[in-house]
Scaffold this motif. Structure first.
Motif, PDB file in Angstrom:
ATOM      1  N   ARG A 164       0.794  -1.245   0.000  1.00 26.80           N
ATOM      2  CA  ARG A 164       0.000   0.000   0.000  1.00 26.80           C
ATOM      3  C   ARG A 164       0.816   1.279   0.000  1.00 26.80           C
ATOM      4  N   SER A 190      -1.616  -1.690  -8.466  1.00 31.68           N
ATOM      5  CA  SER A 190      -1.613  -0.990  -7.178  1.00 31.68           C
ATOM      6  C   SER A 190      -2.796  -1.396  -6.313  1.00 31.68           C
ATOM      7  N   CYS A 191      -2.570  -1.462  -4.997  1.00 28.78           N
ATOM      8  CA  CYS A 191      -3.691  -1.749  -4.108  1.00 28.78           C
ATOM      9  C   CYS A 191      -4.083  -0.504  -3.321  1.00 28.78           C
ATOM     10  N   ASP A 192      -3.541   0.649  -3.687  1.00 24.33           N
ATOM     11  CA  ASP A 192      -3.947   1.894  -3.044  1.00 24.33           C
ATOM     12  C   ASP A 192      -3.879   3.050  -4.050  1.00 24.33           C
ATOM     13  N   HIS A 198     -11.331  -1.342  -0.179  1.00 21.45           N
ATOM     14  CA  HIS A 198     -10.102  -1.295  -0.969  1.00 21.45           C
ATOM     15  C   HIS A 198     -10.349  -1.633  -2.433  1.00 21.45           C
ATOM     16  N   GLU A 212      -8.134  -2.467  -6.267  1.00 20.88           N
ATOM     17  CA  GLU A 212      -6.901  -2.737  -7.003  1.00 20.88           C
ATOM     18  C   GLU A 212      -6.996  -2.011  -8.352  1.00 20.88           C
TER      19      GLU A 212
END
Ligand code: SAH
Length: 464
Positions: free
Chosen positions: A395, A418-420, A452, A454
């Motif tokens: 993150r 990306s996860c954030d 959240h 992705e």
């Protein structure tokens, strides 16, 4: 502007925060209200008011236009810190995630929205019972009759008190049977759960992983102790090994006073130390310490999109940074000349090398270490100019030294997984200043019912 505590106001909610809370604005002042949704006008009571923002409690929905509110499927959805969006229809969850990605890239990333191809969000067909991994904390708690019993479940939002749940709405159903089996073993064998305050007791967490395509299951008890008695081992193995799919039973030693779940040492009690899964025809061995995406169905869509964005012809040198067990590296290897993977966790790199062999892939090479240290060195040593660089950081996003190195390597394309979206946007801004522009963006929902999201982003070099 500041409000007084307990003051009641009427507030129109116009956005959702990162933890699923509603956000309303009064003359630019932001108020965060748990359980409120965009589209709703509510009566709210001020709980805390700071200079630039405050927190309020939702008292009543006064008006509502198309907010997408639904009854949560899980009875403890409100208390549990896990799912933050269960009260929002899945369709609206997806719309919100898509918007969040775009907002971040435009506002923080300085991306010109007109010049980007925004592909529709990849949603889940079944946004329930999809997770393949769970780490349930265990504590002693009094039941209704006042008796102390081991319970497992989830932390109530932002605290360390446990909401007992074995029947989680987003976990694979096998988790329930395993949890109940371990808890009744603890009860029968008088095995105490860990107590954070006194740092006493034994079982801290029950960690379960299940491979989607093979149904293999691994159970790992994280204990505050160096060993357990032969009797306890035997009885534990007896009750767990009979569960269909059970492949490995392990102990993890964690005697530190810490919030970190896993300790360094693993002891194998039964079976093998890894489970095997398959994504898009590639086989993967997964160790308990290695990162592995939690949503197997969506992971294949994610990797497929990364592959499409990379647009490989078979002639390219590809770098997969933050590669974990080599999932993306091996997924791309068939279509590339050479793939280099870099990852910080030694067990994951061991898996990655094993996985390459397992699949007969010989054009992938893996390096262990921090990407920001390893890549600058390798780029020089191997004089390896890159055609495509894939990054998939945690993150906090990419290290600035790494971003500078990538720029020097002068790839034609960067595929940023990306996860954030906030840190993605920050990194995209920097890459934008150094000659890379965003071409395509696609959000992929790996975390249905949670906030959240992705994102896969394709950046291309303006120089090439
Ligand atoms: N691409 C992989 C893993 C992504 S998760 C997959 O899809 O499965 C991010 C990975 O980055 C984790 O495996 C984590 O261990 C690793 N990591 C974290 N910090 C790192 C760093 N500084 N350098 C290299 N790898 C790092």
């Amino acid at each position: 502007m500041e409000f007084k505590k307990n003051q009641e106001i009427t507030l129109k909610i116009d956005d959702l925060g990162n933890n699923g809370e509603g956000i309303g604005h009064v003359d630019g002042y932001a108020l965060f209200v748990k359980d409120a949704l965009p589209g709703e006008t509510i009566r709210a009571k001020i709980m805390k008011s700071k200079k630039k923002y405050g927190f309020a409690r939702m008292m009543e929905v006064l008006e509502c236009s198309d907010s997408g509110r639904v009854e949560p499927a899980c009875p403890v959805a409100r208390q549990c810190g896990g799912c933050t969006l269960q009260h929002l229809s899945y369709e609206k969850q997806l719309a919100y995630k898509e918007k969040k990605v775009k907002d971040c890239l435009v506002r923080i990333g300085g991306v010109n929205a007109e010049k980007v191809e925004w592909l529709p969000v990849l949603g889940m067909e079944m946004p329930w019972h999809y997770r393949n991994k769970a780490q349930f904390p265990v504590r002693m708690q009094k039941d209704d009759s006042g008796e102390l019993r081991p319970v497992a479940g989830f932390y109530a939002g932002r605290t360390h008190s446990i909401i007992p749940v074995t029947d989680c709405a987003i976990q694979h159903p096998c988790m329930k049977e395993i949890l109940e089996t371990v808890l009744s073993w603890m009860q029968e064998q008088h095995v105490p759960a860990y107590d954070e305050v006194s740092h006493r007791g034994l079982v801290r967490h029950i960690y379960i992983r299940r491979a989607y395509t093979t149904s293999q299951i691994m159970v790992c008890l994280v204990i505050n102790g160096r060993q357990i008695s032969e009797d306890l081992k035997r009885t534990l193995v007896e009750i767990l090994s009979g569960i269909p799919g059970m492949t490995g039973i392990l102990l993890n030693i964690n005697t530190d006073q810490t919030n970190v779940i896993l300790g360094k040492k693993m002891l194998l009690l039964w079976g093998q130390e890894y489970i095997e899964d398959n994504i898009g025809g590639v086989r993967y061995h997964i160790s308990p310490q290695s990162f592995y995406q939690v949503n197997p169905v969506q992971t294949e869509k994610l990797y497929q999109t990364a592959l499409e964005f990379a647009g490989l012809t078979g002639e390219e040198t590809v770098w997969d940074l933050y590669c974990g067990i080599g999932t993306i590296s091996l997924f791309l290897a068939k279509n590339a000349k050479k793939v280099y993977g870099v990852e910080i966790v030694p067990e994951a790199i061991k898996n990655a090398r094993e996985n390459a062999r397992l699949n007969g892939i010989y054009n992938a090479e893996f390096f262990c270490g921090a990407a920001e240290e390893v890549v600058p060195r390798l780029a020089e040593e191997l004089a390896a100019l890159a055609d495509v660089v894939v990054v998939d950081p945690p993150r906090k996003g990419c290290d600035i030294v790494l971003l500078d190195t990538i720029v020097k390597m002068a790839p034609e394309k960067i595929v940023y997984v990306s996860c954030d979206p906030a840190t993605l946007a920050r990194d995209v801004k920097l890459l934008g200043e150094k000659g890379f522009e965003v071409k395509k963006v696609r959000a992929c929902d790996m975390f249905g019912q949670g906030g959240h999201v992705e994102t896969i982003t394709l950046l291309t070099s303006k120089a090439r």
